[in-house]
Design a protein around this motif. Structure first.
Motif, PDB file in Angstrom:
ATOM      1  N   ARG A 124       4.798   7.470 -26.268  1.00  0.00           N
ATOM      2  CA  ARG A 124       5.836   7.555 -25.237  1.00  0.00           C
ATOM      3  C   ARG A 124       6.532   8.919 -25.274  1.00  0.00           C
ATOM      4  O   ARG A 124       6.787   9.535 -24.226  1.00  0.00           O
ATOM      5  CB  ARG A 124       6.855   6.440 -25.452  1.00  0.00           C
ATOM      6  N   ASP A 125       6.822   9.402 -26.479  1.00  0.00           N
ATOM      7  CA  ASP A 125       7.450  10.727 -26.593  1.00  0.00           C
ATOM      8  C   ASP A 125       6.500  11.822 -26.105  1.00  0.00           C
ATOM      9  O   ASP A 125       6.932  12.828 -25.515  1.00  0.00           O
ATOM     10  CB  ASP A 125       7.848  10.987 -28.042  1.00  0.00           C
ATOM     11  N   GLU A 170       6.811  12.169 -22.443  1.00  0.00           N
ATOM     12  CA  GLU A 170       7.992  12.941 -22.072  1.00  0.00           C
ATOM     13  C   GLU A 170       7.752  14.436 -22.253  1.00  0.00           C
ATOM     14  O   GLU A 170       8.144  15.265 -21.415  1.00  0.00           O
ATOM     15  CB  GLU A 170       9.185  12.490 -22.903  1.00  0.00           C
ATOM     16  N   ARG A 198       5.487  15.613 -19.503  1.00  0.00           N
ATOM     17  CA  ARG A 198       6.204  15.695 -18.227  1.00  0.00           C
ATOM     18  C   ARG A 198       7.070  16.961 -18.155  1.00  0.00           C
ATOM     19  O   ARG A 198       7.141  17.628 -17.115  1.00  0.00           O
ATOM     20  CB  ARG A 198       7.051  14.443 -18.042  1.00  0.00           C
ATOM     21  N   ARG A 199       7.706  17.308 -19.266  1.00  0.00           N
ATOM     22  CA  ARG A 199       8.506  18.535 -19.283  1.00  0.00           C
ATOM     23  C   ARG A 199       7.619  19.780 -19.157  1.00  0.00           C
ATOM     24  O   ARG A 199       7.978  20.753 -18.478  1.00  0.00           O
ATOM     25  CB  ARG A 199       9.307  18.606 -20.576  1.00  0.00           C
ATOM     26  N   LEU A 236      -0.458  15.438 -18.649  1.00  0.00           N
ATOM     27  CA  LEU A 236       0.428  14.309 -18.384  1.00  0.00           C
ATOM     28  C   LEU A 236      -0.374  13.039 -18.128  1.00  0.00           C
ATOM     29  O   LEU A 236      -0.027  11.953 -18.630  1.00  0.00           O
ATOM     30  CB  LEU A 236       1.337  14.632 -17.199  1.00  0.00           C
ATOM     31  N   GLU A 282      -0.132   9.686 -20.405  1.00  0.00           N
ATOM     32  CA  GLU A 282       0.185   8.377 -19.832  1.00  0.00           C
ATOM     33  C   GLU A 282      -0.927   7.370 -20.116  1.00  0.00           C
ATOM     34  O   GLU A 282      -0.665   6.198 -20.403  1.00  0.00           O
ATOM     35  CB  GLU A 282       0.401   8.515 -18.332  1.00  0.00           C
ATOM     36  N   GLU A 306       8.976  -1.560 -21.615  1.00  0.00           N
ATOM     37  CA  GLU A 306       9.572  -0.395 -22.253  1.00  0.00           C
ATOM     38  C   GLU A 306       9.830  -0.695 -23.728  1.00  0.00           C
ATOM     39  O   GLU A 306      10.256  -1.788 -24.096  1.00  0.00           O
ATOM     40  CB  GLU A 306      10.886  -0.017 -21.569  1.00  0.00           C
TER      41      GLU A 306
END
Length: 345
Positions: free
Chosen positions: A164-165, A168, A171-172, A212, A216, A239
């Motif tokens: 999950r991290d 992120e 995505r950044r 990304l 995912e 989540e």
């Protein structure tokens, strides 16, 4: 910024410490919109097939121990019988009861029996000890299976958190690549840079987008692996909400080894299995011991005549026959020239 391998190791250590405090079982059998580590461990304990197969051995082990101790109890046997004989004239060969002056009546017969036995042998004691050792080994194996299950769920939960991290971070990186592409395109339009720089920015933005998608996809895979360990059906659309602090472990190698050698559930399970094996060996040797068997029996029977007048009539007939025989012998004795021993009477 993506965390390094050392950070993941620290998070695994924190998760294992969390297991030491125990996990609270959840009542629900499904995953909601969010999933904490407590809920994940509780669902796994309630639904994981492999763990349930191991936990199911507890019942047979308990009953085997009860059966072994029941061998010390005595055995009791009881029986009760009844019979009814309807009125009729008995017959013996070509003769009937009427030829002997026997009347006809009905009879009631009953019988009862009570026996108490007690058997004892050396194997009885050792079988009880073996059953008790097997029960302890079963309990230890269940605890070890629970520990392994919770450890596996915790490790997979942490892996899913890392994935999950990573999403992120990806995505950044995509956002930065998109900003760089926008900036490079503006510079190319004003002629500040050559078009090649703009194409390079497009390539970087495409790589970030692919990264990304891969992150995912990895997150979905890790969630599904977690769901597989929980033993429930879910598409992975939830989540992860549990978080862990990061710290530097202060344990020494000797301290960890000593703790594992004294309290690790898997090691305790192996020790219990060894004790159970030794108990089975003693049980096998006990077959050479002598056996003791004691038995006491109490039994009886009863008979009742259906017509009491039958006994009185039979007695009267018997007396009449005796009187008639006596009178006949007296007359016979009076008519003889010699004496007839015992007559007249």
């Amino acid at each position: 910024m993506m965390r390094g391998p050392g950070s993941f190791v620290q998070r695994v250590a924190v998760g294992l410490l969390f297991l030491a405090g125990g996990a609270t079982a959840v009542e629900g059998q499904d995953i909601g919109a969010t999933l904490s580590l407590d809920d994940a461990v509780g669902l796994a304990r309630a639904n994981n097939p492999n763990f349930l197969m191991t936990a199911n051995n507890q019942g047979p082990a308990d009953w085997a121990e009860r059966e072994a101790y029941a061998a010390f109890l005595p055995t009791v046997n009881t029986s009760l019988s009844g019979q009814y004989l309807a009125p009729g004239i008995p017959s013996t060969g070509i003769y009937t009861g009427a030829d002997f002056g026997i009347g006809s009546t009905d009879y009631y017969f009953s019988g009862y029996n009570l026996s108490l036995g007690y058997a004892l042998s050396g194997s009885t004691f050792f079988e009880a000890g073996s059953a008790r050792a097997n029960k302890r080994a079963t309990e230890a194996s269940i605890l070890a299976a629970a520990f392994n299950l919770e450890s596996g769920v915790t490790a997979q939960y942490l892996i899913a958190l890392r994935a999950r991290d990573a999403v992120e971070v990806a995505r950044r990186q995509l956002d930065r690549a998109a900003q760089n592409l926008e900036l490079a395109s503006a510079r190319v339009e004003v002629g500040a840079v050559i078009p090649t720089d703009g194409k390079q920015a497009e390539v970087e933005e495409g790589r970030a987008r692919v990264g990304l998608l891969e992150a995912e996809s990895l997150l979905r895979s890790e969630k599904l692996r977690l769901v597989e360990q929980l033993g429930v059906q879910h598409d992975g659309g939830f989540e992860l909400i549990s978080e862990f602090g990061i710290f530097n472990p202060s344990w020494s190698r000797d301290e960890l080894v000593d703790r594992a050698m004294t309290t690790h559930p898997q090691l305790r399970a192996f020790q219990a299995q060894e004790s159970a094996g030794n108990a089975r060996v003693k049980t096998a040797w006990s077959s050479y011991f002598p056996n003791l068997f004691v038995q006491a029996t109490w039994s009886g029977r009863a008979r009742e005549i259906g017509d009491t007048e039958y006994l009185i009539d039979t007695y009267h007939n018997s007396v009449a026959r005796s009187q008639s025989n006596c009178e006949f012998n007296n007359q016979l004795a009076n008519g003889l020239n010699g004496p007839l021993k015992g007559y007249p009477a």
